[in-house]
Motif scaffolding. Structure first.
Motif, PDB file in Angstrom:
ATOM      1  N   VAL A 357      34.513 -11.855  17.391  1.00 44.99           N
ATOM      2  CA  VAL A 357      34.337 -13.307  16.890  1.00 44.99           C
ATOM      3  C   VAL A 357      34.618 -14.480  17.320  1.00 44.99           C
ATOM      4  O   VAL A 357      33.355 -15.320  17.428  1.00 44.99           O
ATOM      5  CB  VAL A 357      35.928 -13.049  15.352  1.00 44.99           C
ATOM      6  N   MET A 358      35.459 -14.346  18.512  1.00 47.21           N
ATOM      7  CA  MET A 358      35.828 -16.234  18.945  1.00 47.21           C
ATOM      8  C   MET A 358      34.935 -15.343  20.134  1.00 47.21           C
ATOM      9  O   MET A 358      34.286 -17.281  20.386  1.00 47.21           O
ATOM     10  CB  MET A 358      37.263 -15.454  19.522  1.00 47.21           C
ATOM     11  N   ALA A 359      33.674 -14.802  20.820  1.00 46.71           N
ATOM     12  CA  ALA A 359      32.974 -14.860  21.406  1.00 46.71           C
ATOM     13  C   ALA A 359      31.645 -15.507  21.193  1.00 46.71           C
ATOM     14  O   ALA A 359      30.783 -16.001  21.583  1.00 46.71           O
ATOM     15  CB  ALA A 359      32.985 -13.211  22.133  1.00 46.71           C
ATOM     16  N   ASN A 360      31.485 -15.457  19.575  1.00 44.09           N
ATOM     17  CA  ASN A 360      30.855 -15.508  19.544  1.00 44.09           C
ATOM     18  C   ASN A 360      30.021 -17.568  18.827  1.00 44.09           C
ATOM     19  O   ASN A 360      31.071 -18.041  19.065  1.00 44.09           O
ATOM     20  CB  ASN A 360      30.448 -15.153  17.157  1.00 44.09           C
ATOM     21  N   PRO A 361      28.724 -17.621  19.457  1.00 45.69           N
ATOM     22  CA  PRO A 361      28.778 -19.218  19.844  1.00 45.69           C
ATOM     23  C   PRO A 361      29.508 -20.090  18.307  1.00 45.69           C
ATOM     24  O   PRO A 361      29.490 -21.448  19.248  1.00 45.69           O
ATOM     25  CB  PRO A 361      27.114 -19.309  20.239  1.00 45.69           C
TER      26      PRO A 361
END
Lengths: 403, 259
Positions: A357-361
């Motif tokens: 989720v945190m890697a999602n732009p």
């Protein structure tokens, strides 16, 4: 002058002398300031949309949408079983106790559940039908708790003895519902994720490592040298290696050792490694419990004609396990937290999901919100384990008997 | 035949068959300590035998060989016609017939008093629980603590616990009762209540072997007193003779110490 007893107590506890007063004021200011900062961040700055938008992902990972009714069914069944056990536990107290149907703790739990059911689904921004499902499940739990408490005593004893069996049956049924089979579409473990995977991994490892640990502890005290040395080598090997190395080892070595197809799925390999890891620590906790049961207990049981297995099962183990309970639950709590290591071998449990989720732009930079949510979720699970263990300890403690 | 003159609490003289026959029993501990150096003792049905002796004389070890809590290397022990062998089933059988009461009570702390009594009869004798519970309640009444049936051992006094322990042994309907210093761990004011129960059992004709230092009990109830020292039986006599006219120097020393 302060005359109210509460004010007097505050004065005595916090402001007994000039130094005490200064320290108290300083600490109060510090606590107040940090609390204020946290609340300001939580309510004004934090963008909780990252949680709201991904709530399903955090809950069950990529579990197919059209099959999620199975999970709802499982949650409803769990709620019903909890309500039933909870109510019966209060309706039928220990032989030497009077028992209250709704003690203070239960009323607090009731209020907490009602609050969670009305607040959490709304705060997560779930659609109204989904919110209604949560209300319904909570209402179901409380209704069964109420009726089991009220009418539990009237159930025939034969039936009451079968009630604890609900839990292992429900666990097996739950496994079937989650993974498929029994005419349901198969959902491979690679599609499980989030809280579902974390709870599944932890509960499997806890349930399987407990009997394993007990057997290893007995083996370590056995008079048969092969059994004793086998147990010692196993326990000391596992306790001597960090979990993460064992996890990597498990992922690779099981693939080499077993012919293709026989080696379990990656998720199950990890579950077994967790189980064997935790089992070694449980064994040591149980061994301490066994050592603390006086030899006279075994002698008394044997002199009454009980066989060795009967004496173990009826006299020694019940006492040893009660003593080992706090240390064992401590192991289970660290096991629950150790499941986060699974993200390092590529499984999408809570932490793994959080990292995707945190890697999602779309949600870049919202790490604090995600980590705080994770921390609260883990804290809730661990607190539940701890509370349950302490309640069990009190119930099993033959010397402690409140009214 | 013992003389009928000793005391009223004493049961009539035992004339029945041998219940315990220990012949030449020798025990060595693995560390080399020679605990029993050839002990002979025969006990008739309905007889009460008190074993005395200084600590370390082997008296506890000796009665613990009767129900195979201690192994022995030489000699033989026959309990009610069954020879003790190393066969586990034979041992379990003999343990059903010989109850034992311990110095530290050894009640099961995680079970209620009633459950303590019912555990073995239900598990070992395979009797119906309801029937065993009736019998257990009657036994608790007999030892004077029927109202404590649903309590846990930790909630009782030492004297009450020891009476529960006796009732627990009786619930198996044993033919022999062994007592291993049953009053040594009790506060003085609780010794009497336990001894009363034991006297009642003796009066009912129970075969009893009692390791104890309670002179009064020995004098009043025992048919025979046995003195052990350094793994041997030194003197064996009716209490009237033993306490007033001991034959051996070692007995005189022992009596002088505890009187």
């Amino acid at each position: 002058m302060a005359s109210h007893p509460a004010l007097k107590a505050i004065r005595r506890e916090l402001f007994a002398s000039r130094t005490d007063g200064l320290i108290s004021l300083g600490l109060l200011a510090l606590i107040g300031a940090s609390l204020l900062g946290l609340l300001r961040w939580a309510f004004l700055q934090a963008q909780w949309v990252v949680i709201q938008a991904n709530s399903t992902l955090f809950a069950v990972g990529r579990y197919p949408l059209d099959q999620q009714w199975r999970l709802w069914l499982l949650v409803a069944l769990l709620a019903m079983a909890s309500g039933l056990s909870w109510g019966l536990l209060r309706a039928i107290p220990r032989a030497d106790r009077s028992g209250v149907l709704w003690p203070l703790n239960d009323r607090i739990a009731l209020a907490l559940l009602a609050f969670l059911a009305s607040w959490a689904p709304a705060a997560l921004g779930l659609s109204v039908p989904l919110q209604a499902r949560w209300w319904l499940i909570t209402a179901l739990l409380l209704a069964i708790r109420w009726s089991a408490g009220r009418w539990g005593r009237r159930l025939p004893p034969r039936l009451l003895k079968l009630v604890p069996l609900i839990w292992p049956l429900l666990y097996l049924l739950g496994m079937a519902l989650i993974s498929g089979g029994l005419g349901l579409v198969r959902v491979p473990p690679s599609e499980w994720g989030g809280l579902l995977l974390t709870v599944l991994m932890a509960s499997f490892a806890i349930l399987a490592s407990f009997p394993l640990g007990v057997l290893m502890a007995l083996g370590r005290r056995s008079e048969l040298p092969l059994l004793r040395w086998g147990s010692v080598v196993y326990i000391e090997f596992v306790r001597g290696a960090p979990l993460i190395t064992l996890l990597f080892l498990g992922q690779n070595i099981l693939g080499f050792m077993l012919p293709g197809g026989l080696a379990p799925d990656r998720v199950w390999r990890a579950a077994w490694v967790l189980t064997f890891f935790c089992g070694a620590y449980v064994a040591e906790a149980v061994r301490a419990g066994l050592a603390s049961v006086p030899a006279g207990q075994q002698e008394a049981a044997r002199s009454l004609g009980l066989t060795v297995p009967q004496a173990l099962q009826q006299v020694v183990l019940p006492q040893a396990l009660r003593i080992a309970l706090p240390a064992t639950v401590g192991q289970f709590i660290s096991l629950l937290q150790d499941t986060t290591l699974l993200s390092l071998i590529g499984l999408l449990e809570l932490l793994g999901t959080a990292r995707t989720v945190m890697a999602n732009p779309d949600f870049l930079g919202l790490t604090a919100e995600v980590y705080l949510t994770l921390a609260v979720l883990f804290w809730c699970c661990c607190a539940a384990l701890g509370l349950g263990s302490r309640a069990l300890e009190r119930r099993l403690d033959p010397t402690h008997s409140p009214a | 035949m013992t003389t009928p003159s000793i005391s009223s609490a004493q049961a009539p003289a035992a004339t029945g068959p041998w219940m315990i026959e220990a012949i030449g029993v020798q025990k060595r501990y693995p560390n080399g300590f020679h605990a029993l150096r050839g002990v002979d003792l025969r006990v008739r049905r309905g007889e009460v035998v008190v074993i005395m002796g200084p600590s370390g004389s082997g008296k506890s070890t000796f009665i613990r060989t009767f129900n195979a809590l201690e192994e022995f290397q030489e000699g033989s022990i026959t309990i009610d016609g069954t020879a003790l062998s190393n066969d586990l089933r034979n041992i379990d059988l003999i343990r059903c017939e010989t109850g034992m009461v311990f110095q530290q009570f050894n009640l099961f702390p995680h079970l209620t008093v009633l459950q303590n009594l019912c555990l073995a009869p239900v598990l070992v004798r395979k009797r119906r629980r309801s029937e065993v519970e009736r019998q257990a309640t009657a036994l608790l009444e007999r030892v004077g603590i029927a109202e404590q049936a649903s309590k846990y051992p930790g909630q009782l006094s030492g004297g009450q616990q020891q009476r529960v322990a006796i009732a627990r042994s009786l619930c198996m309907e044993p033919r022999i009762l062994l007592f291993d210093e049953p009053t040594s761990a009790l506060d003085p004011e609780m010794v009497g209540e336990v001894l009363e129960v034991m006297k009642g059992l003796a009066a009912d004709g129970m075969t009893m072997v009692v390791v104890t230092h309670e002179m009064g009990f020995a004098r009043e109830v025992a048919h025979r007193v046995v003195l052990m020292s350094e793994g041997r039986i030194v003197e064996e006599a009716p209490p009237s003779t033993f306490f007033t006219n001991p034959q051996h120097e070692r007995s005189r020393q022992f009596l002088a110490q505890i009187l």
